[in-house]
Write an enzyme that holds these catalytic residues in place. Structure first.
Site, mmCIF file in Angstrom:
data_model
loop_
_atom_site.group_PDB
_atom_site.id
_atom_site.type_symbol
_atom_site.label_atom_id
_atom_site.label_comp_id
_atom_site.label_asym_id
_atom_site.label_seq_id
_atom_site.Cartn_x
_atom_site.Cartn_y
_atom_site.Cartn_z
ATOM 1 C CG HIS A 73 39.597 28.285 43.559
ATOM 2 N ND1 HIS A 73 40.222 27.665 44.602
ATOM 3 C CD2 HIS A 73 39.282 29.517 44.004
ATOM 4 C CE1 HIS A 73 40.305 28.491 45.619
ATOM 5 N NE2 HIS A 73 39.731 29.624 45.290
HETATM 6 C C1 LIG Z 1 34.698 33.282 48.733
HETATM 7 C C2 LIG Z 1 35.880 33.280 47.835
HETATM 8 C C3 LIG Z 1 37.150 33.091 48.364
HETATM 9 C C4 LIG Z 1 38.247 33.102 47.516
HETATM 10 N N1 LIG Z 1 39.481 32.948 48.072
HETATM 11 C C5 LIG Z 1 40.557 32.950 47.276
HETATM 12 C C6 LIG Z 1 41.857 32.823 47.842
HETATM 13 O O1 LIG Z 1 42.036 32.703 49.048
HETATM 14 N N2 LIG Z 1 42.921 32.843 47.002
HETATM 15 C C7 LIG Z 1 42.773 32.961 45.653
HETATM 16 O O2 LIG Z 1 43.783 32.934 44.947
HETATM 17 N N3 LIG Z 1 41.559 33.105 45.095
HETATM 18 C C8 LIG Z 1 40.452 33.101 45.882
HETATM 19 N N4 LIG Z 1 39.223 33.245 45.327
HETATM 20 C C9 LIG Z 1 39.133 33.450 43.872
HETATM 21 C C10 LIG Z 1 39.424 34.906 43.550
HETATM 22 O O3 LIG Z 1 38.547 35.732 44.215
HETATM 23 C C11 LIG Z 1 39.378 35.095 42.028
HETATM 24 O O4 LIG Z 1 40.345 34.235 41.451
HETATM 25 C C12 LIG Z 1 39.764 36.498 41.608
HETATM 26 O O5 LIG Z 1 39.046 37.454 42.318
HETATM 27 C C13 LIG Z 1 39.510 36.625 40.102
HETATM 28 O O6 LIG Z 1 39.802 37.923 39.683
HETATM 29 P P1 LIG Z 1 39.219 38.444 38.322
HETATM 30 O O7 LIG Z 1 39.670 39.848 38.191
HETATM 31 O O8 LIG Z 1 39.519 37.483 37.244
HETATM 32 O O9 LIG Z 1 37.623 38.379 38.502
HETATM 33 P P2 LIG Z 1 36.669 39.140 39.530
HETATM 34 O O10 LIG Z 1 37.388 39.508 40.750
HETATM 35 O O11 LIG Z 1 35.456 38.296 39.685
HETATM 36 O O12 LIG Z 1 36.284 40.470 38.761
HETATM 37 C C14 LIG Z 1 35.480 40.461 37.615
HETATM 38 C C15 LIG Z 1 34.618 41.690 37.612
HETATM 39 O O13 LIG Z 1 33.983 41.779 36.342
HETATM 40 C C16 LIG Z 1 32.665 42.243 36.518
HETATM 41 N N5 LIG Z 1 31.896 41.833 35.348
HETATM 42 C C17 LIG Z 1 31.532 40.588 34.976
HETATM 43 N N6 LIG Z 1 30.852 40.595 33.825
HETATM 44 C C18 LIG Z 1 30.788 41.898 33.438
HETATM 45 C C19 LIG Z 1 30.193 42.545 32.312
HETATM 46 N N7 LIG Z 1 29.561 41.856 31.364
HETATM 47 N N8 LIG Z 1 30.276 43.900 32.243
HETATM 48 C C20 LIG Z 1 30.941 44.618 33.210
HETATM 49 N N9 LIG Z 1 31.491 44.030 34.295
HETATM 50 C C21 LIG Z 1 31.443 42.683 34.395
HETATM 51 C C22 LIG Z 1 32.210 41.610 37.820
HETATM 52 O O14 LIG Z 1 31.143 42.337 38.421
HETATM 53 C C23 LIG Z 1 33.500 41.665 38.646
HETATM 54 O O15 LIG Z 1 33.564 42.814 39.448
HETATM 55 C C24 LIG Z 1 38.097 33.267 46.128
HETATM 56 C C25 LIG Z 1 36.815 33.435 45.578
HETATM 57 C C26 LIG Z 1 35.719 33.446 46.421
HETATM 58 C C27 LIG Z 1 34.373 33.633 45.815
#
Ligand SMILES: Cc1cc2nc3c(=O)[nH]c(=O)nc-3n(C[C@H](O)[C@H](O)[C@H](O)COP(=O)(O)OP(=O)(O)OC[C@H]3O[C@@H](n4cnc5c(N)ncnc54)[C@H](O)[C@@H]3O)c2cc1C
Ligand code: SF4
Length: 588
Positions: free
Chosen positions: A515
């Protein structure tokens, strides 16, 4: 270079934040194009129940996370050092493909406390200035009360399970009495306790603490969410964290949002297409769209009235820097805002063995656990302790994957032969872990910027992380880990092993949390935050940047509940206010 037809909104990255925003905006009638650098991923075809429990593929080789060949970052502990590229993921396990990290997350679905959002003013009010010295504390510009309806909406979409502890100020037995008031309970009841959870709950209760079940995106019963998507009950299969869920039981963009979104005619997704940066109009005042590159190396431009960056915390900051939106932060002067308040989380584990007990750890799930919040946030009096913040302390049954559990051996157990087999059979059943997931506060020297030496495959600079633990992190974790150790003692465990992250200098290879936060933080003052409280760039008002990059400090919880709530709040501000009157949503 291909130039695509103009759209109302372009979204960069289709994880939790991107899909929630796309859903809200297309629902309001706007045309949305999402650009995702990974491939399409679907529950039925990619994670059917026969494939999803493949521990080697998902849990060990981590096929769902971003390959390092695509992009890495560099790190150092302070700005006097030369940063080096990260060669193996541990602290960072970035999402990759449609669904992002929301596909393989564990599912712990928390709300931050009211204190987390107002950490600077509430700390000063309760303890005076002495505890804020050396820390870069700032309020978020939004209060818990303002966030509450959006938390509620996200929990409904995710089908969250849990036991409320505070509904409209009325405290409820069995829930978390420290949580901020919520308007109603969880959409599905709490998951059932495993044997270990029962022991943890009874022991902590007898010690005078307040145990409650973790709020989970692993749904406890059949559920239809507000978008009309049906989810099935969790089967406690134990292959959850780092895995997809073949049962449609773990909330994820695939399970909860994408099915209705993909049917909408005003929504388009371009997969295997990477956004290089946002492009500004000649006057530099607004953005006109984003430049991208396809898997085949063809460059293109997507014109749009509004650009929403939801590429996860790290890439959000990198894209702002590459797009020259906002002023880069300078750690020497403390001036500039993009990259400021980068931060991590402060965690420890206490592991022990309960002789003669059978934990049957193959029964589990990503967010099956019992927590006490008695030492989290500002839930206890810090006077005289010399630090602020705290941690949630939980016992969990995340699932006893046979490969993962090979490390769960009592100290001194042989690592081969018949003694190893005997030891493994015993310790598989008897090992238990207490995890402390703590707050973290930024300092002036922790920040993100563009690396001056290393570039990615497209020739753009990598992101550089400059971070190390501070005294507040260390003191807080010592205090909380002692409490966790006390619980382990009370349980009568033997062979107790303690791992405190802060005992060593920070490095990205041996951390207990994924995180990361900050770098493109929100706030009411443009001098200390590149984004206003609606996550709108103060400088380029048709750019919104959504994710944990917005958090100026980290709570003692996982971030996605807050990421989801902020995403829905931003999307509503875009279609209810910005589109009707384009410009700054808040005057500075
Ligand atoms: C193993 C693991 C367990 C977790 N468990 C928890 C949990 O239990 N509870 C919790 O609250 N959080 C948890 N998290 C954190 C959680 O997964 C993230 O907080 C959440 O998914 C973030 O969402 P987001 O949409 O901001 O980013 P993401 O889900 O990472 O989505 C971002 C997307 O943008 C894409 N991207 C990036 N750069 C570019 C670009 N330049 N052009 C086009 N696409 C791009 C990526 O490929 C990705 O698909 C965990 C994380 C991991 C790794
Ligand atoms: S533990 Fe439950 S939510 Fe997790 S993958 Fe298995 S069935 Fe799905």
């Amino acid at each position: 270079m291909q130039v695509r037809k103009k759209t109302d909104v372009v979204i960069v990255g289709l994880g939790w934040a991107g899909s929630l925003i796309a859903e809200e905006l297309t629902g309001a009638g706007l045309n949305v194009v999402a650009i995702e650098r990974g491939a399409w991923r679907d529950t039925a075809t990619d994670f059917p129940p026969a494939v999803d429990p493949d521990e080697l593929r998902w849990g060990v080789r981590r096929e769902l996370t971003q390959p390092m060949a695509v992009e890495t970052l560099t790190f150092r502990n302070n700005y006097h050092q030369q940063a080096a590229p990260v060669r193996n993921w541990s602290a960072f396990q970035f999402g990759w493909n449609v669904g992002g990290a929301g596909t393989h997350w564990a599912g712990m679905l928390w709300r931050f406390t009211p204190w987390d959002f107002e950490v600077a003013s509430r700390t000063k009010a309760r303890y005076g200035n002495q505890y804020t010295q050396g820390l870069q504390l700032q309020d978020w510009g939004v209060s818990y009360a303002e966030m509450e309806p959006f938390y509620d909406r996200f929990e409904r979409i995710a089908g969250a399970s849990g036991q409320a502890g505070n509904i409209k100020g009325k405290k409820i037995d069995g829930g978390n009495k420290f949580e901020g008031p919520r308007q109603r309970g969880y959409p599905t009841p709490a998951l059932k306790n495993t044997y270990w959870m029962e022991k943890y709950a009874t022991t902590t209760k007898n010690m005078g603490y307040t145990p409650f079940p973790l709020p989970a995106g692993n749904v406890s019963q059949a559920y239809v969410n507000p978008l009309g998507v049906t989810m099935g009950p969790c089967t406690y299969c134990g292959f959850c964290d780092f895995h997809g869920c073949g049962n449609f039981s773990k909330s994820s963009p695939q399970a909860c949002v994408l099915p209705p979104l993909m049917r909408r005619k005003n929504f388009t997704v371009l997969t295997e297409t990477e956004v290089l940066h946002a492009v500004k109009h000649d006057d530099g005042k607004t953005a006109k769209g984003v430049k991208f590159i396809t898997r085949d190396g063809e460059e293109g431009f997507q014109p749009a009235d509004v650009v929403v960056i939801t590429a996860y915390q790290m890439d959000n900051v990198r894209l702002m820097l590459l797009s020259e939106i906002g002023t880069p932060y300078d750690p020497k002067t403390g001036k500039g805002t993009v990259g400021r308040n980068y931060n991590y989380q402060t965690c420890s584990t206490v592991q022990g063995y309960l002789p003669g007990h059978r934990m049957n750890p193959f029964i589990g799930g990503g967010a099956i656990g019992v927590q006490i919040d008695d030492f989290n946030g500002d839930n206890f009096d810090h006077s005289g302790l010399g630090f602020i913040g705290g941690a949630g302390i939980h016992g969990y049954s995340k699932g006893g994957g046979p490969i993962k559990y090979m490390d769960n051996l009592r100290p001194g157990t042989k690592r081969w032969g018949s003694e190893w087999k005997k030891g493994y059979a015993r310790d598989y059943q008897e090992a238990v872990t207490i995890f402390s997931q703590g707050t973290s506060m930024a300092t002036q020297g922790t920040y993100l910027d563009l690396d001056t030496n290393y570039k990615d495959r497209h020739g753009q600079p990598l992101l550089r992380v400059t971070f190390d633990w501070n005294d507040n992190d260390r003191k807080m974790l010592n205090h909380v880990t002692d409490k966790a150790q006390g619980i382990m003692q009370e349980l009568g465990a033997e062979g107790v092993k303690i791992r405190r992250e802060t005992d060593e200098k920070w490095n990205p290879y041996s951390q207990l949390s994924s995180h990361t936060i900050g770098g493109a933080v929100m706030g009411a003052d443009p001098a200390t935050a590149p984004l206003n409280p609606f996550l709108q760039s103060w400088d380029v008002p048709n750019v919104f940047v959504v994710g944990a990059s917005a958090f100026p400090n980290n709570g003692g919880y996982n971030p996605s509940g807050t990421v989801g709530a902020l995403a829905i709040r931003t999307a509503q501000a875009i279609h209810q206010q910005y589109v009707k009157n384009p410009g700054k949503l808040i005057g500075a």
